[in-house]
Design a protein around this motif. Structure first.
Motif, mmCIF file in Angstrom:
data_model
loop_
_atom_site.group_PDB
_atom_site.id
_atom_site.type_symbol
_atom_site.label_atom_id
_atom_site.label_comp_id
_atom_site.label_asym_id
_atom_site.label_seq_id
_atom_site.Cartn_x
_atom_site.Cartn_y
_atom_site.Cartn_z
ATOM 1 N N VAL A 138 47.219 38.894 16.488
ATOM 2 C CA VAL A 138 47.196 39.939 17.503
ATOM 3 C C VAL A 138 47.838 39.452 18.796
ATOM 4 C CG1 VAL A 138 45.677 41.336 18.970
ATOM 5 C CG2 VAL A 138 45.181 41.096 16.520
ATOM 6 N N GLU A 139 47.520 38.219 19.187
ATOM 7 C CA GLU A 139 48.056 37.681 20.439
ATOM 8 C C GLU A 139 49.577 37.526 20.386
ATOM 9 O OE1 GLU A 139 44.163 35.093 21.885
ATOM 10 O OE2 GLU A 139 45.730 34.125 20.707
ATOM 11 N N GLN A 140 50.108 37.265 19.201
ATOM 12 C CA GLN A 140 51.564 37.126 19.074
ATOM 13 C C GLN A 140 52.265 38.474 18.957
ATOM 14 O OE1 GLN A 140 53.174 33.808 16.702
ATOM 15 N NE2 GLN A 140 51.074 33.344 16.108
ATOM 16 N N SER A 141 51.500 39.521 18.672
ATOM 17 C CA SER A 141 52.092 40.833 18.433
ATOM 18 C C SER A 141 51.807 41.831 19.542
ATOM 19 C CB SER A 141 51.557 41.417 17.116
ATOM 20 O OG SER A 141 51.654 40.491 16.066
ATOM 21 N N ALA A 142 50.952 41.459 20.479
ATOM 22 C CA ALA A 142 50.499 42.408 21.499
ATOM 23 C C ALA A 142 51.689 42.944 22.302
ATOM 24 C CB ALA A 142 49.494 41.741 22.426
ATOM 25 N N GLY A 143 51.562 44.196 22.687
ATOM 26 C CA GLY A 143 52.590 44.827 23.510
ATOM 27 C C GLY A 143 52.001 45.972 24.287
ATOM 28 N N SER A 144 52.851 46.663 25.014
ATOM 29 C CA SER A 144 52.372 47.735 25.887
ATOM 30 C C SER A 144 52.043 49.011 25.134
ATOM 31 C CB SER A 144 53.428 48.037 26.952
ATOM 32 O OG SER A 144 54.634 48.459 26.329
ATOM 33 N N ASP A 145 52.392 49.078 23.838
ATOM 34 C CA ASP A 145 52.169 50.322 23.094
ATOM 35 C C ASP A 145 51.567 50.108 21.716
ATOM 36 O OD1 ASP A 145 54.289 49.074 21.953
ATOM 37 O OD2 ASP A 145 55.701 50.739 22.127
ATOM 38 N N LEU A 146 51.100 48.893 21.419
ATOM 39 C CA LEU A 146 50.595 48.555 20.091
ATOM 40 C C LEU A 146 49.121 48.151 20.164
ATOM 41 C CD1 LEU A 146 51.832 48.422 17.245
ATOM 42 C CD2 LEU A 146 52.221 45.973 17.619
ATOM 43 N N GLY A 147 48.270 48.842 19.377
ATOM 44 C CA GLY A 147 46.852 48.523 19.335
ATOM 45 C C GLY A 147 46.467 47.965 17.973
ATOM 46 N N PHE A 148 45.298 47.302 17.921
ATOM 47 C CA PHE A 148 44.823 46.690 16.679
ATOM 48 C C PHE A 148 43.342 46.991 16.476
ATOM 49 C CE2 PHE A 148 48.487 44.229 17.891
ATOM 50 C CZ PHE A 148 49.131 43.975 16.692
ATOM 51 N N LEU A 149 43.012 47.480 15.302
ATOM 52 C CA LEU A 149 41.621 47.699 14.910
ATOM 53 C C LEU A 149 41.276 46.653 13.863
ATOM 54 C CD1 LEU A 149 39.002 49.372 14.991
ATOM 55 C CD2 LEU A 149 40.012 50.878 13.260
ATOM 56 N N LEU A 150 40.295 45.793 14.171
ATOM 57 C CA LEU A 150 39.942 44.661 13.318
ATOM 58 C C LEU A 150 38.616 44.957 12.624
ATOM 59 C CD1 LEU A 150 40.690 41.858 15.946
ATOM 60 C CD2 LEU A 150 42.299 43.084 14.472
ATOM 61 N N ILE A 151 38.635 44.926 11.294
ATOM 62 C CA ILE A 151 37.493 45.359 10.494
ATOM 63 C C ILE A 151 36.732 44.175 9.914
ATOM 64 C CG2 ILE A 151 36.738 46.729 8.515
ATOM 65 C CD1 ILE A 151 37.939 48.470 10.640
ATOM 66 N N ASP A 152 35.413 44.147 10.115
ATOM 67 C CA ASP A 152 34.525 43.228 9.404
ATOM 68 C C ASP A 152 33.845 43.978 8.274
ATOM 69 O OD1 ASP A 152 34.499 40.502 10.258
ATOM 70 O OD2 ASP A 152 33.602 41.118 12.166
ATOM 71 N N TYR A 153 33.538 43.275 7.205
ATOM 72 C CA TYR A 153 32.851 43.886 6.069
ATOM 73 C C TYR A 153 31.339 43.851 6.290
ATOM 74 C CZ TYR A 153 37.431 42.719 4.158
ATOM 75 O OH TYR A 153 38.779 42.587 3.965
ATOM 76 N N PRO A 154 30.578 44.748 5.664
ATOM 77 C CA PRO A 154 29.117 44.694 5.770
ATOM 78 C C PRO A 154 28.597 43.301 5.385
ATOM 79 C CG PRO A 154 29.768 46.759 4.775
ATOM 80 C CD PRO A 154 31.024 45.933 4.891
ATOM 81 N N GLY A 155 27.750 42.753 6.242
ATOM 82 C CA GLY A 155 27.226 41.408 6.028
ATOM 83 C C GLY A 155 28.041 40.330 6.720
#
Length: 277
Positions: free
Chosen positions: A93-110
């Motif tokens: 994410v830190e290498q891809s971040a920009g002014s128009d790009l968002g990231f949703l990071l998913i954890d699994y149950p548990g």
């Protein structure tokens, strides 16, 4: 009499082994972890928690908004492997971040801060709820372009969600064809009837390819993958070699693929912007 006892003994051994495998398969597939102190810098940063409920209990995903706080023109939903946490993607994410790009990071149950237990069904339910909650909290009048990326088990989790929502790009790193195929490779086909966690990647891929237009699909696999054989990536790509872009990295292993394929991954993450121009 001795032969009968010997036969009975081996029957007990075999049945005990089958029972143990049936009961312990969850531990063989999933390796949940909690967030330790090394993750605190991320938890105290601009990263935003998304909390929601599923039948498994309280769940938490994470959203990294565009660097300047603008509504995202595109968003990537990221899924990690069976021992990974959502915040393990922050290096990317830190290498891809920009002014128009968002990231949703998913954890699994548990995993991470999420309650419950992981399974194909609970992972899909949590992923869908995370996306729906993100839309409620952050979506503006313009729907962003959506990309989904997953590694290993995360490729299956990514395809599950992609089959239920509109997506423009799908990137799969080291995907298996199915958990049943993995079990057959490791233990033989006799254990497949006992399998409870039946992730299957062929069907979702075929469904995505039926869309008009289909999303851009990229598969990346390493020839030295010691966990998921490269032949599985080849088989998935062969479903439709015209629409599935396949990249094979010589000498890459199951986990080194993340760094070895970094230039291509970054290209995929950034190229989603072209669709919104």
């Amino acid at each position: 009499m001795n032969w009968k006892r010997l036969i009975l003994f081996w029957l007990v051994v075999i049945l005990t082994g089958i029972l143990m495998l049936a009961l312990l398969q969850h531990r063989m597939i999933y390796h949940p972890r909690s967030y330790g102190s090394i993750y605190q810098p991320y938890l105290n940063s601009s990263l935003q928690r998304i909390s929601y409920q599923t039948p498994e209990g309280s769940q938490t995903a994470f959203y990294q908004p565009p660097s300047e706080g603008n509504p995202p023109q595109a968003i990537w939903i990221l899924f990690g492997g069976n021992a990974a946490l959502a915040l393990d993607w922050m290096w990317l994410v830190e290498q891809s971040a920009g002014s128009d790009l968002g990231f949703l990071l998913i954890d699994y149950p548990g995993f991470g801060e999420c309650e419950g237990s992981a399974s194909p069904e609970s992972i899909l339910a949590s992923s869908k709820a995370a996306w729906e909650h993100w839309q409620e909290l952050y979506a503006n009048q313009r729907t962003p372009q959506i990309g989904i990326l997953g590694h290993s088990l995360g490729a299956a989790a990514a395809l599950q969600l992609a089959e239920t929502i509109s997506v423009e790009r799908v990137v799969l790193l080291s995907p298996f064809t199915s958990v049943a195929d993995m079990v057959k490779k490791m233990f033989g086909s006799w254990l497949i009837p006992l399998l409870q966690h039946r992730f299957e990647n062929r069907g979702p891929l075929m469904q995505l390819l039926k869309r008009d237009p289909p999303p851009s699909i990229t598969i990346i696999h390493g020839t030295r993958d010691e966990v998921i054989p490269v032949e599985m990536g080849r088989e998935l790509a062969a479903i439709n070699s015209e629409h599935i872009h396949y990249h094979e990295l010589i000498h890459s292993y199951h986990n080194t693929i993340l760094q070895d394929a970094l230039p291509k991954i970054l290209q995929e993450l950034q190229s989603i912007r072209e669709l919104s121009d």
